[in-house]
Design a protein around this motif. Structure first.
Motif, PDB file in Angstrom:
ATOM      1  N   ARG A 181      -0.995   4.578   1.069  1.00 54.44           N
ATOM      2  CA  ARG A 181      -1.777   3.425   1.524  1.00 54.44           C
ATOM      3  C   ARG A 181      -2.455   2.681   0.379  1.00 54.44           C
ATOM      4  O   ARG A 181      -2.867   1.542   0.545  1.00 54.44           O
ATOM      5  CB  ARG A 181      -2.824   3.873   2.544  1.00 54.44           C
ATOM      6  CG  ARG A 181      -2.227   4.353   3.861  1.00 54.44           C
ATOM      7  CD  ARG A 181      -3.308   4.737   4.855  1.00 54.44           C
ATOM      8  NE  ARG A 181      -2.747   5.006   6.158  1.00 54.44           N
ATOM      9  CZ  ARG A 181      -2.222   6.179   6.535  1.00 54.44           C
ATOM     10  NH1 ARG A 181      -2.191   7.181   5.657  1.00 54.44           N
ATOM     11  NH2 ARG A 181      -1.727   6.350   7.745  1.00 54.44           N
ATOM     12  N   ARG A 356       5.978   0.087   7.206  1.00 52.41           N
ATOM     13  CA  ARG A 356       4.749  -0.607   6.792  1.00 52.41           C
ATOM     14  C   ARG A 356       4.669  -0.785   5.284  1.00 52.41           C
ATOM     15  O   ARG A 356       4.252  -1.830   4.795  1.00 52.41           O
ATOM     16  CB  ARG A 356       3.522   0.165   7.284  1.00 52.41           C
ATOM     17  CG  ARG A 356       3.389   0.260   8.796  1.00 52.41           C
ATOM     18  CD  ARG A 356       2.152   1.028   9.176  1.00 52.41           C
ATOM     19  NE  ARG A 356       0.934   0.406   8.658  1.00 52.41           N
ATOM     20  CZ  ARG A 356      -0.271   0.977   8.718  1.00 52.41           C
ATOM     21  NH1 ARG A 356      -0.404   2.192   9.234  1.00 52.41           N
ATOM     22  NH2 ARG A 356      -1.317   0.349   8.236  1.00 52.41           N
ATOM     23  N   TYR A 357       5.084   0.244   4.539  1.00 54.03           N
ATOM     24  CA  TYR A 357       4.857   0.221   3.094  1.00 54.03           C
ATOM     25  C   TYR A 357       6.138   0.239   2.249  1.00 54.03           C
ATOM     26  O   TYR A 357       6.065   0.127   1.022  1.00 54.03           O
ATOM     27  CB  TYR A 357       3.993   1.420   2.686  1.00 54.03           C
ATOM     28  CG  TYR A 357       2.634   1.430   3.348  1.00 54.03           C
ATOM     29  CD1 TYR A 357       1.647   0.531   2.961  1.00 54.03           C
ATOM     30  CD2 TYR A 357       2.350   2.334   4.369  1.00 54.03           C
ATOM     31  CE1 TYR A 357       0.401   0.533   3.571  1.00 54.03           C
ATOM     32  CE2 TYR A 357       1.097   2.348   4.984  1.00 54.03           C
ATOM     33  CZ  TYR A 357       0.134   1.447   4.583  1.00 54.03           C
ATOM     34  OH  TYR A 357      -1.096   1.442   5.195  1.00 54.03           O
TER      35      TYR A 357
END
Length: 408
Positions: A181, A356-357
């Motif tokens: 994250r 997402r990443y």
């Protein structure tokens, strides 16, 4: 025609060719990964010993080691090694050994070894050598792994199977950092996987210490312990040199790409990347020189291109410069997208997170070459590294000096 523009065109075309070749290597890597994963794992599975040095106890250690304890492999010994009982890893590993013994109903073949401090080589290599001292003499294959990687259940079978061919001396995998994250973990993933995709169907130029297997008889015949690990900090470059000196072959096994996660400060990340390239500079100087040349060409082309764009040049020249730079950036991003595809296919359990990443693999390709340039330049002047609290001076590829320890 302005001379600065002509110089840029020469640099740009050279970099364009380099970038196009790199993208093609990325496609070859993807095809090789898919082809290998579509094939059945071989049946060769002799008695093996997995030696894992460990230091520190991060949040992932217990789950990582649990993966090594539950391999789909009939006969294997697991040897866990720490420097001393004060290492936080000792408490975690000792409990895991006890749990494994209780759950199996009989003494499970796992051993925890306290190696003591190193004096003549890196602590990791010293730990590996002490671990080898307790390996069952009937073991046919020696496997070395890292505690910061988490293998799937077929990792050991996949790594050992290529050794069925006598043409293969060492079978190896590679780490695959997943972006976390934070920005630093994402940059680490983009930086490290840019190295991973240079591996492929061709004979690998080096094994990776986190996943490498060799027949015990070859380990002895090549004098790895006596010659190549006698005074080194690099277990994998040492083993790789032993194989190359003997005319052997190193085979990359895509099934043994293992997921890793790590976060740190930006300063910690830079120390880690510098250490990787300093080690490369000492133990694989030709590889370092090639990398330095490639990143100097990249940076020089972009800096020179921006210089030309700021000069009062003709409109078509300005368009040509901007277009060439854009194409080169696009090729780099294309290879980054290949890495994102590889990550999704190899680690389907991470599909939601990568959704997402995963884009960071290609978005951060704009930054990675500049970090790499700094790493390669630093490696040209620095011979001292710190690894797990120990400071080493790398005097040569066969001589290392321990210059200090952080006992805190």
């Amino acid at each position: 025609m302005d001379s600065a523009f002509i110089i840029f065109i020469i640099l740009g075309l050279l970099l364009l060719a380099q970038s196009a070749r790199s993208l093609l290597d990325g496609f070859r890597f993807l095809r090789y990964v898919r082809r290998c994963r579509a094939q059945e794992i071989g049946d060769y599975s002799p008695k093996a010993a997995v030696v894992i040095p460990a230091t520190g106890a991060d949040a992932q250690l217990k789950a990582n080691i649990a993966g090594f304890l539950t391999q789909d492999y009939q006969q294997y010994q697991l040897v866990l090694v720490v420097c001393d009982q004060n290492d936080p890893a000792y408490t975690v590993l000792n409990e895991l050994v006890k749990e494994a013994t209780r759950s199996s109903g009989d003494p499970f073949n796992v051993t925890l070894v306290v190696a003591g401090p190193a004096h003549a080589q890196g602590q990791k290599v010293h730990n590996l050598l002490r671990g080898l001292d307790v390996v069952d003499p009937e073991t046919e294959v020696l496997v070395f792994a890292d505690a910061d990687a988490r293998p799937n259940s077929t990792w050991l079978r996949s790594l050992v199977a290529p050794l069925a061919s006598r043409d293969v001396t060492v079978s190896t995998g590679f780490r695959w950092y997943l972006p976390g994250r934070t920005f630093v973990s994402q940059l680490r993933a983009a930086w490290d996987t840019s190295i991973a995709t240079f591996l492929g169907e061709h004979d690998s130029s080096f094994p990776w210490g986190g996943s490498m297997a060799i027949r015990g008889e070859d380990f002895k015949h090549l004098l790895v312990r006596e010659r190549y690990w006698a005074s080194t900090v690099s277990d994998d470059y040492g083993l790789g040199r032993a194989v190359h000196d003997s005319g052997g072959r190193i085979r990359f096994e895509p099934r043994c790409l293992v997921a890793s996660r790590e976060d740190s400060s930006f300063a910690g990340f830079m120390r880690w990347t510098n250490r990787q390239i300093v080690i490369t500079r000492v133990y694989a100087p030709r590889l370092w020189a090639m990398g330095l040349a490639a990143h100097v060409l990249y940076s020089l082309t972009f800096v020179w291109g921006l210089f030309v764009l700021l000069e009062p040049v003709a409109g078509w020249e300005r368009i040509a410069v901007a277009a060439l730079l854009a194409v080169i950036l696009g090729l780099g991003m294309g290879k980054g997208k290949i890495r994102a595809v590889v990550a999704r296919e190899i680690f389907p359990e991470e599909r939601e997170f990568l959704g997402r990443y995963g884009k960071r693999y290609w978005q951060l390709t704009l930054l990675v070459p500049w970090v790499m340039l700094w790493n390669f330049l630093v490696a040209g002047f620095v011979r001292t590294i710190e690894w797990s609290g120990v400071r080493y001076r790398l005097r040569s590829d066969h001589e290392v000096e321990i210059v200090g320890r952080n006992l805190s």
